[in-house]
Design an enzyme around this catalytic site. Structure first.
Site, short mmCIF file in Angstrom:
data_model
loop_
_atom_site.label_atom_id
_atom_site.label_comp_id
_atom_site.label_asym_id
_atom_site.label_seq_id
_atom_site.Cartn_x
_atom_site.Cartn_y
_atom_site.Cartn_z
N ARG A 15 -5.23 -55.23 37.58
CA ARG A 15 -5.74 -56.55 37.23
C ARG A 15 -6.03 -57.38 38.48
NH1 ARG A 15 -0.93 -58.20 33.24
NH2 ARG A 15 0.17 -56.89 34.76
N LYS A 75 0.70 -60.27 39.41
CA LYS A 75 2.10 -59.86 39.46
C LYS A 75 2.86 -60.62 40.54
CE LYS A 75 3.84 -57.42 37.23
NZ LYS A 75 4.49 -57.76 35.94
#
Length: 372
Positions: A15, A75
């Site tokens: 991502r 993250k």
């Protein structure tokens, strides 16, 4: 404001924190956006896609950490990234600090202002920046669990929907929130016999009213949970306490009561996991076995469907990112209690009580912190 987005370096994380569409919104509002080269490739966005909307492309993450006033990620920052954070800089990303004392210590030492997606709230008491990834992870859980159940992967060799004359798999979903509801819908759609366990009677009434023909609900007492886990082919852990470590709802001792080759899918692994035997895994090596029971505990499940996940996350984070950029983080948080709830760390102070309780660390009130 100078907004930077580095490439994610956590293993198998595809991502990206800012989509070209989000970059465009920030740029037309007068901000500068820089993206590390190749950051969007895993989600299907090229450097040219970013250049086309006016974003700058830089060669290294170091340039972003050195210059950006706000760093937007997906993250939690990895150790090498945490060393580059600095006082006065805003970090806007998932953090999941409760089970991660090392990250927490590094963020406190850096002096950075860290705002966590997973603790930002909304007017209905929901978690709007966690919800899209919870939806993705919930829908993925039965899919990856069904794969793990295959005999070639060490599972029981049970087909989720069965066939005429053969019973379907029994699936127990612990937690009836966003993750659990989507997991139950997909598992039921695959033909499995699904039961959702929860402790909220209003939530169970809602699920029964809306999905009563698709799956069953039951109150999550310790005794009933143990009974259903022992009968299950697959157990999906979908329990969340915002910002806090996940409760351990299936003990190691209970594994001996389960069917050999049964599967545990722990969607709560980012918060430490809700099975005693859970430990984080990666997409490269997603499953392991304990006492004959298979565990799927990938800590970034939505990364497997990076394009869908990136677009869903970008849609949710954009209004908050723009508020932080347009107003500055102090004013944005002062004017919006829901965004203020996302503040976890500022200037060496921990500002989220549930994280402090989980790690045994002192905390300060976030409203006091924004005055520091």
């Amino acid at each position: 404001m100078l907004i930077g987005c580095p490439k994610e370096i956590k293993p198998q994380e595809f991502r990206v924190g800012i989509t070209p569409a989000a970059a465009h919104e920030a740029i037309i509002a007068g901000h500068t956006v820089i993206i590390e080269t190749g950051a969007g490739l895993g989600a299907g966005f090229s450097d040219e896609d970013y250049r086309a909307v006016g974003a700058g492309i830089v060669d290294t993450a170091a340039e972003i950490f050195a210059t950006a006033e706000m760093v937007v990620k997906v993250k939690e920052p990895q150790a090498v990234e945490r060393k580059q954070l600095r006082e006065g800089q805003v970090l806007f990303t998932y953090l999941h600090l409760a089970p991660d004392p090392e990250q927490t210590r590094d963020l406190l030492d850096s002096g950075v202002t860290a705002i966590a997606y997973e603790t930002v709230t909304d007017r209905m008491g929901g978690l709007p920046l966690l919800a899209p990834m919870s939806e993705v992870a919930g829908k993925l859980a039965p899919q990856v669990g069904a794969w793990t159940l295959q005999k070639a992967n060490g599972g029981r060799g049970v087909l989720m929907g069965g066939v005429p004359g053969v019973l379907p798999a029994k699936v127990v979903v612990i937690g009836g929130g966003v993750v659990g509801t989507h997991a139950a819908k997909v598992a039921a759609g695959m033909g499995a016999d699904v039961t959702v366990l929860d402790r909220s009677l209003p939530r169970m009434r809602y699920l029964d009213d809306v999905y009563g023909r698709d799956f069953k609900t039951a109150f999550s007492s310790a005794a009933l949970t143990a009974e259903l886990v022992a009968e299950a082919d697959m157990v999906i852990g979908a329990v969340l306490i915002p910002g806090a470590a996940a409760p351990k709802l299936v003990s190691r001792a209970q594994l001996s009561t389960m069917k050999p080759g049964a599967v545990l899918v722990d969607v709560a692994i980012d918060q430490g996991g809700c099975f005693e035997t859970s430990r984080a895994t990666t997409h490269a090596d997603p499953i392991y076995e304990v006492d004959g029971i298979l565990h799927y505990c990938v800590a970034n499940m939505p990364g497997a469907v990076a394009r869908t996940s990136t677009q869903a996350l970008g849609n949710a984070t954009l209004p908050f990112m723009m508020a932080l950029a347009n107003k500055g983080w102090r004013l944005a948080c002062a004017e919006d209690d829901h965004l203020l709830n996302g503040l976890n760390v500022h200037k060496g102070k921990l500002t989220y009580a549930a994280v402090g309780a989980a790690l045994g660390l002192p905390t300060v009130d976030p409203r006091e912190a924004i005055r520091l």
